[in-house]
Motif scaffolding. Structure first.
Motif, PDB file in Angstrom:
ATOM      1  N   TYR A  21      -7.861  14.553  -2.918  1.00  0.00           N
ATOM      2  CA  TYR A  21      -8.363  13.455  -2.093  1.00  0.00           C
ATOM      3  C   TYR A  21      -7.326  13.079  -1.030  1.00  0.00           C
ATOM      4  O   TYR A  21      -6.220  12.681  -1.357  1.00  0.00           O
ATOM      5  N   GLN A  22      -7.714  13.177   0.237  1.00  0.00           N
ATOM      6  CA  GLN A  22      -6.782  12.888   1.327  1.00  0.00           C
ATOM      7  C   GLN A  22      -6.715  11.405   1.677  1.00  0.00           C
ATOM      8  O   GLN A  22      -5.754  10.964   2.287  1.00  0.00           O
ATOM      9  N   ASP A  23      -7.732  10.634   1.285  1.00  0.00           N
ATOM     10  CA  ASP A  23      -7.693   9.202   1.589  1.00  0.00           C
ATOM     11  C   ASP A  23      -7.346   8.420   0.320  1.00  0.00           C
ATOM     12  O   ASP A  23      -7.710   8.790  -0.789  1.00  0.00           O
ATOM     13  N   LEU A  24      -6.620   7.328   0.527  1.00  0.00           N
ATOM     14  CA  LEU A  24      -6.105   6.513  -0.571  1.00  0.00           C
ATOM     15  C   LEU A  24      -7.211   5.987  -1.467  1.00  0.00           C
ATOM     16  O   LEU A  24      -7.105   6.052  -2.691  1.00  0.00           O
ATOM     17  N   ALA A  41      -4.851  -5.417  -3.802  1.00  0.00           N
ATOM     18  CA  ALA A  41      -3.462  -5.814  -3.545  1.00  0.00           C
ATOM     19  C   ALA A  41      -2.899  -5.069  -2.335  1.00  0.00           C
ATOM     20  O   ALA A  41      -2.288  -5.676  -1.446  1.00  0.00           O
ATOM     21  N   LEU A  42      -3.111  -3.767  -2.277  1.00  0.00           N
ATOM     22  CA  LEU A  42      -2.603  -2.962  -1.166  1.00  0.00           C
ATOM     23  C   LEU A  42      -3.280  -3.336   0.152  1.00  0.00           C
ATOM     24  O   LEU A  42      -2.630  -3.434   1.192  1.00  0.00           O
ATOM     25  N   GLY A  43      -4.586  -3.553   0.104  1.00  0.00           N
ATOM     26  CA  GLY A  43      -5.336  -3.903   1.303  1.00  0.00           C
ATOM     27  C   GLY A  43      -4.875  -5.202   1.924  1.00  0.00           C
ATOM     28  O   GLY A  43      -4.896  -5.366   3.145  1.00  0.00           O
ATOM     29  N   GLY A  44      -4.458  -6.159   1.078  1.00  0.00           N
ATOM     30  CA  GLY A  44      -3.971  -7.427   1.585  1.00  0.00           C
ATOM     31  C   GLY A  44      -2.712  -7.291   2.417  1.00  0.00           C
ATOM     32  O   GLY A  44      -2.433  -8.116   3.283  1.00  0.00           O
ATOM     33  N   VAL A  45      -1.946  -6.229   2.188  1.00  0.00           N
ATOM     34  CA  VAL A  45      -0.724  -5.986   2.948  1.00  0.00           C
ATOM     35  C   VAL A  45      -0.983  -5.006   4.091  1.00  0.00           C
ATOM     36  O   VAL A  45      -0.499  -5.184   5.203  1.00  0.00           O
ATOM     37  N   LEU A  46      -1.756  -3.969   3.819  1.00  0.00           N
ATOM     38  CA  LEU A  46      -2.024  -2.967   4.855  1.00  0.00           C
ATOM     39  C   LEU A  46      -2.787  -3.548   6.039  1.00  0.00           C
ATOM     40  O   LEU A  46      -2.498  -3.240   7.186  1.00  0.00           O
ATOM     41  N   VAL A  72       2.659   3.836  -0.968  1.00  0.00           N
ATOM     42  CA  VAL A  72       2.015   4.128   0.310  1.00  0.00           C
ATOM     43  C   VAL A  72       3.060   4.015   1.411  1.00  0.00           C
ATOM     44  O   VAL A  72       3.894   3.103   1.393  1.00  0.00           O
ATOM     45  N   CYS A  73       3.003   4.919   2.397  1.00  0.00           N
ATOM     46  CA  CYS A  73       3.841   4.816   3.588  1.00  0.00           C
ATOM     47  C   CYS A  73       2.932   4.689   4.797  1.00  0.00           C
ATOM     48  O   CYS A  73       2.023   5.508   4.991  1.00  0.00           O
ATOM     49  N   ASP A  74       3.182   3.633   5.593  1.00  0.00           N
ATOM     50  CA  ASP A  74       2.398   3.450   6.822  1.00  0.00           C
ATOM     51  C   ASP A  74       3.241   3.730   8.071  1.00  0.00           C
ATOM     52  O   ASP A  74       2.839   3.418   9.183  1.00  0.00           O
ATOM     53  N   GLY A  75       4.395   4.328   7.879  1.00  0.00           N
ATOM     54  CA  GLY A  75       5.279   4.669   8.991  1.00  0.00           C
ATOM     55  C   GLY A  75       6.428   3.709   9.167  1.00  0.00           C
ATOM     56  O   GLY A  75       7.511   4.102   9.579  1.00  0.00           O
ATOM     57  N   LEU A  78       7.086   0.930   3.080  1.00  0.00           N
ATOM     58  CA  LEU A  78       6.626   1.487   1.817  1.00  0.00           C
ATOM     59  C   LEU A  78       5.980   0.326   1.077  1.00  0.00           C
ATOM     60  O   LEU A  78       6.599  -0.723   0.897  1.00  0.00           O
ATOM     61  N   ILE A  79       4.737   0.495   0.684  1.00  0.00           N
ATOM     62  CA  ILE A  79       4.018  -0.539  -0.040  1.00  0.00           C
ATOM     63  C   ILE A  79       3.779   0.014  -1.433  1.00  0.00           C
ATOM     64  O   ILE A  79       3.154   1.062  -1.592  1.00  0.00           O
ATOM     65  N   LEU A  80       4.309  -0.682  -2.424  1.00  0.00           N
ATOM     66  CA  LEU A  80       4.282  -0.198  -3.797  1.00  0.00           C
ATOM     67  C   LEU A  80       3.491  -1.160  -4.672  1.00  0.00           C
ATOM     68  O   LEU A  80       3.810  -2.354  -4.729  1.00  0.00           O
ATOM     69  N   TRP A  81       2.484  -0.628  -5.339  1.00  0.00           N
ATOM     70  CA  TRP A  81       1.723  -1.416  -6.303  1.00  0.00           C
ATOM     71  C   TRP A  81       1.995  -0.850  -7.680  1.00  0.00           C
ATOM     72  O   TRP A  81       2.074   0.372  -7.866  1.00  0.00           O
ATOM     73  N   HIS A  82       2.134  -1.741  -8.640  1.00  0.00           N
ATOM     74  CA  HIS A  82       2.390  -1.349 -10.026  1.00  0.00           C
ATOM     75  C   HIS A  82       1.519  -2.198 -10.940  1.00  0.00           C
ATOM     76  O   HIS A  82       1.467  -3.415 -10.782  1.00  0.00           O
ATOM     77  N   GLY A  83       0.802  -1.566 -11.826  1.00  0.00           N
ATOM     78  CA  GLY A  83       0.007  -2.265 -12.824  1.00  0.00           C
ATOM     79  C   GLY A  83       0.381  -1.767 -14.204  1.00  0.00           C
ATOM     80  O   GLY A  83       0.591  -0.574 -14.404  1.00  0.00           O
TER      81      GLY A  83
END
Length: 190
Positions: A21-24, A41-46, A72-75, A78-83
């Motif tokens: 899968y190429q998309d998150l 959680a990631l969407g709130g930051v991205l 995740v890297c957006d350039g 680095l956005i890191l989620w941990h559950g």
């Protein structure tokens, strides 16, 4: 073989492969047990930023249950989620933690990648495992009690995949993620 899950029922001990899968979103939905929690959680930051690359991890341990991670890297970040499931003695049944960390790529001072190669009888080489670390300029606040006080130790993010735990596709995707982060180090951000 299966393990108990956060929401009840059984969880297979071998997880689906997210590497095709190429998309998150698709990768998270295929691989994570709690993709909605992670994606929210990631969407709130991205907030619409492009996801240039990502890596996922998930395992079951005997004490806490399921442990999940997305990087995740957006350039520029680095956005890191941990559950992680909370042990039965630390909270009500079915409880878990969800944490988010945002690290500016500018704080990554070094990217390291070690591959373990296996020479096959045919003469070809197979990558059996990969270990990636991202050394940060921040200091590690959690030094072990038995470590002698001295020079401070830098914080690091560590990721790993093996042929048995993730397969060739996830090894390749983790190496791709490491190369992406290395390629944006020191570049001016837009």
């Amino acid at each position: 073989m299966s393990r108990p899950t956060f929401g009840g029922g059984d969880l297979p001990a071998v997880f689906p492969d997210w590497s095709p899968y190429q998309d998150l979103e698709s990768a998270a939905r295929a691989y994570l047990r709690d993709p909605e929690v992670a994606l929210e959680a990631l969407g709130g930051v991205l907030r619409g930023a492009s996801v240039l690359g990502f890596t996922l991890e998930r395992f079951v341990n005997e004490v806490n249950g399921v442990w999940q991670e997305v990087a995740v890297c957006d350039g520029s970040r680095l956005i890191l989620w941990h559950g992680e499931d909370i042990p039965p003695d630390d909270g009500p049944a079915g409880s878990m933690t969800s944490s988010l960390r945002v690290v500016p790529v500018s704080t990554v001072t070094e990217v390291g990648c070690r591959r373990r190669l296996n020479r096959m009888p045919s003469g070809g080489v197979r990558v059996d495992s990969i270990d990636v670390y991202l050394l940060l300029s921040s200091l590690d606040e959690g030094l072990p009690a038995d470590e002698v006080a001295g020079a401070p130790r830098h914080d690091a993010l560590r990721f790993g995949k093996t042929f048995d735990d993730g397969g060739a596709g996830q090894i390749a995707r983790l190496e791709e993620f490491a190369r992406l982060v290395a390629s944006v180090l020191g570049r001016p951000t837009l």
